[in-house]
Design an enzyme around this catalytic site. Structure first.
Site, PDB file in Angstrom:
ATOM      1  N   HIS A  83       0.825  -1.218   0.000  1.00  0.00           N
ATOM      2  CA  HIS A  83       0.000   0.000   0.000  1.00  0.00           C
ATOM      3  C   HIS A  83       0.858   1.268   0.000  1.00  0.00           C
ATOM      4  CE1 HIS A  83       0.055   0.003   4.557  1.00  0.00           C
ATOM      5  NE2 HIS A  83      -0.019   1.299   4.388  1.00  0.00           N
ATOM      6  N   ASP A 220       1.259  -7.643   2.385  1.00  0.00           N
ATOM      7  CA  ASP A 220       1.386  -6.206   2.111  1.00  0.00           C
ATOM      8  C   ASP A 220       2.850  -5.768   1.927  1.00  0.00           C
ATOM      9  OD1 ASP A 220       0.903  -3.538   1.833  1.00  0.00           O
ATOM     10  OD2 ASP A 220      -0.417  -3.371   3.578  1.00  0.00           O
ATOM     11  N   SER A 623       3.991   2.362   8.459  1.00  0.00           N
ATOM     12  CA  SER A 623       3.808   1.339   7.439  1.00  0.00           C
ATOM     13  C   SER A 623       5.104   1.151   6.670  1.00  0.00           C
ATOM     14  CB  SER A 623       2.701   1.729   6.475  1.00  0.00           C
ATOM     15  OG  SER A 623       1.489   1.330   7.004  1.00  0.00           O
TER      16      SER A 623
HETATM   17  N1  ARG Z   1      -4.872   0.535   7.621  1.00  0.00           N
HETATM   18  C1  ARG Z   1      -3.581   0.573   6.995  1.00  0.00           C
HETATM   19  C2  ARG Z   1      -3.015   2.007   7.052  1.00  0.00           C
HETATM   20  O1  ARG Z   1      -3.615   2.868   7.659  1.00  0.00           O
HETATM   21  C3  ARG Z   1      -3.610   0.039   5.603  1.00  0.00           C
HETATM   22  C4  ARG Z   1      -4.352   0.861   4.598  1.00  0.00           C
HETATM   23  C5  ARG Z   1      -4.346   0.323   3.188  1.00  0.00           C
HETATM   24  N2  ARG Z   1      -5.261  -0.785   2.995  1.00  0.00           N
HETATM   25  C6  ARG Z   1      -6.604  -0.670   2.697  1.00  0.00           C
HETATM   26  N3  ARG Z   1      -7.306  -1.777   2.576  1.00  0.00           N
HETATM   27  N4  ARG Z   1      -7.213   0.480   2.520  1.00  0.00           N
HETATM   28  O2  ARG Z   1      -2.274   2.496   6.243  1.00  0.00           O
HETATM   29  N1  ASP Z   2      -1.503   1.484   8.051  1.00  0.00           N
HETATM   30  C1  ASP Z   2      -0.759   2.569   8.682  1.00  0.00           C
HETATM   31  C2  ASP Z   2       0.271   3.193   7.735  1.00  0.00           C
HETATM   32  O1  ASP Z   2       0.114   3.193   6.541  1.00  0.00           O
HETATM   33  C3  ASP Z   2      -0.118   2.102   9.943  1.00  0.00           C
HETATM   34  C4  ASP Z   2      -0.992   2.311  11.136  1.00  0.00           C
HETATM   35  O2  ASP Z   2      -1.799   3.262  11.157  1.00  0.00           O
HETATM   36  O3  ASP Z   2      -0.827   1.544  12.088  1.00  0.00           O
HETATM   37  O4  ASP Z   2       1.216   3.823   8.138  1.00  0.00           O
END
Ligand code: ARG
Ligand code: ASP
Length: 688
Positions: A83, A220, A623
């Protein structure tokens, strides 16, 4: 006598840091290393952070503008999240080569794909420059004067730090709300090429359904390589560039992980607010989060309805829906977590003790002052958030204002128009227009509505009629018309009803909301500078860590399951078996590549590890961060947190706050079995 008594009470009430909470500054590693070693870490302070010798920090980068990455070979090979590399992978994709869908694997270095605009930054060093930054400042100066002293001094420090050139850049960051200033000096590389990415059905497996959740089975990751000029210095993309040789790269551990193992996340957390008052928490948890969640639920429902009816629309809106959904889901966990932790009441009780202690000191009245500042700010801030979540989510208004901004540059304008219409589906936008303006109308008090809005609504009689008229008259629904606009058409654009609406709201925001918000926020920040200092004096033996601000930090903990609710316990490790259990060709988020099914059917891969959770305190920006074991070797790549713990940006709960990481062995599995790119192993160094 009374003072001593109060101090004693305060001492007794001091809350020690909860286990594993904290995002620590690497330069202060000496203050942490004993605790880290007590928890299992085997390396020394200078192996983690040093300016004199190569150390782990030299293998960590800020990737792009909001992720982290880590070096894994002497030839500049780098891992981050799928991502995090998503927009690069997308930009190289076309109908013929859909790398998002099918994945991408360079089979040799000349197949690696350059990415204009993508940079990675290594931290050269960080340094406490508080005294230098405040040189010339004296008590009694106004805030404005203080700011200008800081600006001038910071400028000089930065200029001095980067004078050697060679990709150096620097900035001075305020920590603890301006009680401390640090200089961060980076070396930024500008030629970063895509080496490999799994298909989205692996790299985004589980999609928004599983996002922020455990158990998780997302692969990921994506792989890049840093290039440099022949002297190993940063350079713009050139065919003559060669792989960068880092000072340090991670060895990859193949030993595997188990519950209790020490874990250390080295990365760039973006933003937290751990030291705010109950008013800020109450606003976030009881006003802002629930209101924004409700607005986004409406938008997502509209998108999903049309995405379910057409494959083409699903592709057009998948990335938009993902970004709307990401914060939407996080806020739900955060709101719940704040309530469960009773953070508002906890903070209130803390403030009472603080007030008692502060009596007769320079901190007296501070909490009350913050209270009244929030009371003044909140209605304005809520209106601003509504403006963002409603009017600014209407795509037609976005393109109208965007086009005006680039009207003078035909190529840029046409590119923006093409990109916009490629992913635009008008029925979705029309419904969102109606739903969002109706919400704005019914949920905002009259004094927080622009006059223009009230007049239009009165004239039309309903939002629906307004919507029909606007979309039938605006030229921005017609791609050809927008393409044919020339640099002389400024007036034409300004008369368009979509632009008019955009502008009316923008002016209202700019003239009515912004001045108050900026003014009060300035005062709030100022009050926090004192409140932060006060908290540190109030609890002299507590170890404080500065709120995150996208600077390099250390978070350590251990691999650990948790109980999300009564009667349920989550184990800390997920496996390929779980992917097969979720696999379902009829559900987009769970439809895995046939190749993965085939490999599984061969047998022997049931226990292939996929992800794990641990107690590291992380946030957005972490991330892609390396997850390191007791020996300093790479065991995983951080990519998310569990839903029940997302309030950790405000309050950390050791019983449920868990970061989610990809097990590095699943990345290796993908290189071998999905990418058939095992040649990449030759440059990696494995440790057990
Ligand atoms: N929750 C994670 C973050 O805040 C991953 C986001 C990307 N994935 C998604 N299914 N939208 O970055
Ligand atoms: N998914 C988040 C990021 O892209 C990480 C988090 O919020 O824990 O940095």
């Amino acid at each position: 006598m009374k003072k001593i008594f109060i101090a004693l009470i305060a001492l007794m009430l001091v809350s020690p840091l909860k286990a594993d909470e904290g995002m620590w500054l690497p330069v202060l590693i000496k203050e942490r290393i004993n605790d880290m070693r007590a928890k299992g870490f085997k390396l020394k302070a200078e192996d983690v952070y040093s300016v004199n010798k190569a150390c782990l920090k030299d293998a960590v980068v800020l990737f792009g503008s909001g992720c982290t990455g880590e070096l894994v070979s002497n030839d500049g090979l780098l891992f981050t999240n799928h991502h995090c590399g998503y927009s690069q992978i997308q930009r190289h994709s076309s109908v013929e080569h859909d790398y998002l869908k099918d994945g991408f694997w360079a089979m040799s270095r000349d197949q690696e794909l350059p990415n204009k605009g993508l940079t990675v930054s290594f931290l050269e060093y960080m340094q406490d420059v508080t005294d230098d930054v405040l040189k010339g400042y004296s008590e009694g100066m106004t805030e404005k004067q203080r700011d200008s002293v800081i600006r001038v001094n910071s400028h000089a420090l930065v200029a001095e730090a980067v004078k050697e050139g060679k990709g150096l850049r620097a900035n001075v960051e305020a920590l603890y709300y301006g009680n401390q200033y640090f200089l961060f000096v980076f070396r930024t590389f500008r030629d970063v090429r895509l080496v490999g990415a799994p298909p989205s059905s692996i790299g985004k497996f589980g999609g928004d359904t599983d996002n922020w959740m455990w158990p998780r089975h997302t692969g990921d990751f994506s792989i890049f390589r840093i290039y440099a000029d022949k002297d190993n210095n940063p350079a713009d993309y050139s065919e003559d560039n060669v792989p960068y040789h880092p000072k340090k790269f991670f060895k990859i551990s193949t030993k595997g992980v188990k519950e209790g193992d020490f874990t250390f996340v080295y990365g760039c957390p973006g933003s937290t607010k751990e030291y705010v008052t109950s008013d800020e928490v109450e606003y976030t948890g009881s006003v802002s989060d629930p209101r924004k969640i409700a607005l986004r639920t409406q938008r997502l429902d509209i998108m999903k309805k049309y995405m379910g009816q057409s494959q083409a629309v699903r592709i057009q809106y998948s990335s938009k829906a993902a970004s709307v959904s990401n914060a939407w889901k996080k806020w739900q966990g955060e709101e719940k977590g704040i309530r469960r932790m009773k953070t508002v009441a906890q903070k209130k009780a803390y403030q009472e003790r603080f007030k008692e202690w502060a009596r007769g000191t320079r901190y007296e009245g501070l909490v009350e002052r913050l209270e009244s500042l929030y009371a003044r700010r909140n209605p304005y801030y809520l209106a601003y958030e509504y403006y963002n979540e409603t009017v600014r989510s209407i795509e037609l208004l976005q393109i109208a204002s965007g086009v005006l901004g680039v009207l003078k540059n035909k190529a840029a304008k046409d590119a923006a128009v093409e990109a916009f219409f490629k992913d635009y589906y008008q029925p979705i936008d029309e419904e969102i227009f109606t739903a969002m303006l109706k919400a704005f109308d019914s949920q905002m008090p009259d004094e927080f509505k622009p006059e223009y809005f009230k007049e239009k609504l009165k004239a039309y009689g309903s939002v629906e009629k307004w919507q029909k008229d606007l979309y039938s008259k605006s030229m921005f629904t017609d791609k050809q018309k927008v393409l044919s606009l020339t640099k002389d058409d400024t007036e034409l654009v300004k008369k368009d009803p979509a632009y008019e609406l955009y502008e009316a709201f923008y002016n209202w925001y700019f003239n009515t909301l912004r001045p108050v918000i900026n003014d009060v926020n300035g005062q709030i920040r100022l009050a926090y500078r004192d409140y932060m200092k006060g908290q540190m004096e109030f609890e002299p033996q507590k170890q404080f860590y500065p709120d995150a601000n996208l600077t390099l930090r250390i978070a350590y903990g251990n691999i650990k399951g948790y109980s999300p609710s009564d009667g349920v316990y989550y184990k800390p490790v997920s496996t390929l078996k779980g992917i097969i259990e979720k696999d379902n060709p009829d559900i987009f988020d769970y439809n895995i590549p046939q190749a993965l099914r085939d490999i599984y059917a061969e047998g022997g891969h049931e226990d292939q590890p996929v992800c794990f959770i641990a107690t590291n305190h992380t946030t957005g920006g972490n991330s892609g961060s390396p997850v390191i074991n007791a020996d300093g070797n790479l065991i995983g790549i951080n990519f998310d947190r569990v839903w029940e713990g997302t309030m950790s940006d405000i309050v950390y709960d050791p019983s449920v706050c868990r970061n989610i990481s990809l097990d590095i062995r699943y990345l290796l599995f993908n290189i071998e079995h999905i990418g058939h790119a095992s040649y990449l192993f030759d440059e990696m160094v494995f440790a057990d």
